[in-house]
Scaffold this active site. Sequence first.
Site, PDB file in Angstrom:
ATOM      1  N   ASP A   1      -9.282   2.358   0.095  1.00  0.00           N
ATOM      2  CA  ASP A   1      -8.464   1.892  -1.040  1.00  0.00           C
ATOM      3  C   ASP A   1      -9.349   1.247  -2.110  1.00  0.00           C
ATOM      4  O   ASP A   1      -8.862   0.852  -3.169  1.00  0.00           O
ATOM      5  CB  ASP A   1      -7.320   0.965  -0.585  1.00  0.00           C
ATOM      6  CG  ASP A   1      -7.803  -0.345   0.005  1.00  0.00           C
ATOM      7  OD1 ASP A   1      -9.022  -0.504   0.191  1.00  0.00           O
ATOM      8  OD2 ASP A   1      -6.949  -1.216   0.293  1.00  0.00           O
ATOM      9  N   SER A   2     -10.672   1.213  -1.850  1.00  0.00           N
ATOM     10  CA  SER A   2     -11.614   0.826  -2.909  1.00  0.00           C
ATOM     11  C   SER A   2     -11.530   1.804  -4.075  1.00  0.00           C
ATOM     12  O   SER A   2     -12.078   1.538  -5.152  1.00  0.00           O
ATOM     13  CB  SER A   2     -13.047   0.757  -2.363  1.00  0.00           C
ATOM     14  OG  SER A   2     -13.371   1.925  -1.638  1.00  0.00           O
TER      15      SER A   2
ATOM     16  N   ASP B   1      -7.308   5.073   4.605  1.00  0.00           N
ATOM     17  CA  ASP B   1      -7.233   3.602   4.540  1.00  0.00           C
ATOM     18  C   ASP B   1      -5.820   3.185   4.131  1.00  0.00           C
ATOM     19  O   ASP B   1      -5.334   3.581   3.056  1.00  0.00           O
ATOM     20  CB  ASP B   1      -8.244   3.144   3.472  1.00  0.00           C
ATOM     21  CG  ASP B   1      -8.623   1.694   3.626  1.00  0.00           C
ATOM     22  OD1 ASP B   1      -8.287   1.080   4.649  1.00  0.00           O
ATOM     23  OD2 ASP B   1      -9.292   1.181   2.697  1.00  0.00           O
TER      24      ASP B   1
ATOM     25  N   GLU C   1     -16.978  -6.034   8.188  1.00  0.00           N
ATOM     26  CA  GLU C   1     -17.466  -6.119   6.802  1.00  0.00           C
ATOM     27  C   GLU C   1     -18.022  -7.508   6.515  1.00  0.00           C
ATOM     28  O   GLU C   1     -17.341  -8.525   6.732  1.00  0.00           O
ATOM     29  CB  GLU C   1     -16.327  -5.799   5.820  1.00  0.00           C
ATOM     30  CG  GLU C   1     -16.804  -5.885   4.359  1.00  0.00           C
ATOM     31  CD  GLU C   1     -15.857  -5.285   3.343  1.00  0.00           C
ATOM     32  OE1 GLU C   1     -14.846  -4.662   3.736  1.00  0.00           O
ATOM     33  OE2 GLU C   1     -16.148  -5.432   2.143  1.00  0.00           O
TER      34      GLU C   1
ATOM     35  N   GLU D   1      -6.544  -3.431   7.873  1.00  0.00           N
ATOM     36  CA  GLU D   1      -7.313  -4.677   7.844  1.00  0.00           C
ATOM     37  C   GLU D   1      -6.627  -5.765   8.665  1.00  0.00           C
ATOM     38  O   GLU D   1      -5.401  -5.915   8.608  1.00  0.00           O
ATOM     39  CB  GLU D   1      -7.456  -5.170   6.386  1.00  0.00           C
ATOM     40  CG  GLU D   1      -8.253  -4.212   5.518  1.00  0.00           C
ATOM     41  CD  GLU D   1      -8.436  -4.725   4.091  1.00  0.00           C
ATOM     42  OE1 GLU D   1      -8.065  -5.881   3.786  1.00  0.00           O
ATOM     43  OE2 GLU D   1      -8.932  -3.939   3.265  1.00  0.00           O
TER      44      GLU D   1
ATOM     45  N   LYS E   1      -7.159   3.431   8.974  1.00  0.00           N
ATOM     46  CA  LYS E   1      -7.789   2.110   9.087  1.00  0.00           C
ATOM     47  C   LYS E   1      -6.845   1.067   8.501  1.00  0.00           C
ATOM     48  O   LYS E   1      -6.192   1.318   7.481  1.00  0.00           O
ATOM     49  CB  LYS E   1      -9.115   2.107   8.309  1.00  0.00           C
ATOM     50  CG  LYS E   1      -9.777   0.733   8.239  1.00  0.00           C
ATOM     51  CD  LYS E   1     -11.154   0.781   7.623  1.00  0.00           C
ATOM     52  CE  LYS E   1     -11.182   0.654   6.109  1.00  0.00           C
ATOM     53  NZ  LYS E   1     -10.543  -0.569   5.575  1.00  0.00           N
TER      54      LYS E   1
HETATM   55  O1  KIV Z   1     -11.593   0.609   0.783  1.00  0.00           O
HETATM   56  C1  KIV Z   1     -12.722   0.642   1.256  1.00  0.00           C
HETATM   57  O2  KIV Z   1     -13.614   1.356   0.803  1.00  0.00           O
HETATM   58  C2  KIV Z   1     -12.975  -0.205   2.398  1.00  0.00           C
HETATM   59  C3  KIV Z   1     -14.376  -0.638   2.615  1.00  0.00           C
HETATM   60  C4  KIV Z   1     -14.671  -1.787   1.715  1.00  0.00           C
HETATM   61  C5  KIV Z   1     -14.630  -0.983   4.009  1.00  0.00           C
HETATM   62  O3  KIV Z   1     -12.060  -0.610   3.062  1.00  0.00           O
END
Ligand code: KIV
Length: 293
Positions: free
Chosen positions: A46-47, A85, A184, A117, A115
């Site tokens: 989600d980056s 994510d 992280e 968090e 994934k």
């Molecule tokens: O969104 C992403 O790229 C991530 C990384 C910062 C681990 O979750």
Amino acid sequence: MKKKKSIQDFYGMKEKGEQVTYITSYDFPTATFAEKAGIDMILVGDSLGMCVYGYEGTMPVTMNQMIVHSEAVRRGAPNTFVVGDMPFLSYQTMDEAAVENAGRFFKEARVDAVKLEGGVRVASRIKAIVDAGMLVMGHIGLTPQSSSQLGGFKAQGRTLESAKAQIEDALAVQEAGAALILLEAIPPEVSGYIRDLLTIPVLSIGAGPHCDGQLLIVSDMLGIFEAFTPKFVKRYAEVAKVCTEALTEYVKDVRNRTFPEPKNIYPMIPEELTKFKEWAAAEKKAKEMKPPK
Ligand code: KIV
């Protein structure tokens, strides 16, 4: 053709001490580059909120955006293990929402894992998704979706108390059934401890060298995203610089009329060109002979 690695392959790699190579990707072209380079695992992170959409953080990213980008990555890297994510509020509210949204990643974008968090506080979400038959990667340490609670994008586990909290979170993620975990921005002593404690592969982004593999954000390591670069990033290319230079050259060429060149045009068939010239000359003459209205 490259053989896609399975979760069992990643367990085997941990056993043998082989490093897992992991990169983010948000689109078809970078996914094809990653697959050609032999990357083991891709995260559609989600980056992309910052790296692709120019948001200030990851909070505004939606499920629909994540699905569209995950589909593109899957098309670009059909033989690479892809992790989707889960964006903010796609799993935080309740277990049922977590299962449904995780399911969308698998059904619509054909990812291999999702994934999410958090540690102890998302253990029931992880268990619910795993119980529905999907693979989960946990993510602890600096968790960007809760960065306001962490006081910003700050490394975690730097005091004994915080290190113990990371260890507790890591154990909760494994016990909930996650197949993999990402740490992280955690000191190497703590990530190494967690790596030895857990049986599942422990991957690092800014968590030092003692993990089972490394992740970098593609836009950081290729020099595409210039707003800021975290300390743990190694730059392998200066793509933004190369692109800006190329575009500046193009602007110059168009203004100077040095582009397009003869090799960039589609010429007429020679006999047709003769006919066209004769026709155009006749048309011009006819117009000249017409009395003005
Ligand atoms: O969104 C992403 O790229 C991530 C990384 C910062 C681990 O979750």
